[in-house]
Scaffold this active site. Sequence first.
Site, mmCIF file in Angstrom:
data_model
loop_
_atom_site.group_PDB
_atom_site.id
_atom_site.type_symbol
_atom_site.label_atom_id
_atom_site.label_comp_id
_atom_site.label_asym_id
_atom_site.label_seq_id
_atom_site.Cartn_x
_atom_site.Cartn_y
_atom_site.Cartn_z
ATOM 1 C CB SER A 19 -0.922 -0.039 1.268
ATOM 2 O OG SER A 19 -2.215 0.777 1.018
ATOM 3 C CG ASP B 100 -6.781 -2.616 -3.086
ATOM 4 O OD1 ASP B 100 -7.470 -1.937 -2.373
ATOM 5 O OD2 ASP B 100 -5.651 -2.950 -3.116
ATOM 6 C CG HIS C 94 -5.800 -2.354 0.549
ATOM 7 N ND1 HIS C 94 -5.119 -2.037 -0.658
ATOM 8 C CD2 HIS C 94 -5.112 -1.824 1.499
ATOM 9 C CE1 HIS C 94 -4.105 -1.106 -0.310
ATOM 10 N NE2 HIS C 94 -4.152 -1.134 1.087
#
EC number: 3.1.-.-
Length: 215
Positions: free
Chosen positions: A114, A162, A194
């Site tokens: 991320s 995601d 995610h």
Amino acid sequence: MNKYLEYPEVESKELPPQKLVVLLHGVGSDGHDLIGLVPYIKNDLPNCHFISPHGIEDYDMMPYGRQWFSLRDRSPHIIAKLIANNISKLEDIIREKQTELNLTNKDTVIIGFSQGTIIGLYLTLIQQKPLFCTIGFSGALIPPMKVNNKLTPICLIHGELDQVINVSEMYNASNYLSKLNIEHSGHKLTSLAHSIDGRGLEIAINFINTCHNIV
């Protein structure tokens, strides 16, 4: 020792280590998050020493956690400026450990998740000397003003479901890297949001084990 140099790490199974793996967590988390992946990958990477630094700032939208840069303003040019201001602190962390282990950039692997992927890709592209390889899970690419390094191979891994960072960001990153003729691969994982799963870890392990040092 500066205040950024206290973080979880796991020694390589085989000594002395031949590789340094730097794990970069997502926003609002800290280094204890990604270090939890090491038991699942260290047997396949026995010569790797793992470190998982904490983000260099307190998370500014919650009373806990760390961040590599603020996300209060998500404009790409603002994020690029914030990363540029903070990147030297991350480089200091990596250089300190490289020196301790008698390793260099050519022995160093970056793995981000991320926000950790965003700063990890930026870090990779600005290096004067190429890294061994870089792996980005569920992230995006915010390019620097100047790209110094086009030699480090990059692996992008992203869940198709995601909803935090859309999988389209993987394709955007791939298009950018292609224009610069940077070796890279992209892997869209079905039924994954995610997160990092076993499939992604297997891809990452295989990528590290099949990369070769750049002279």
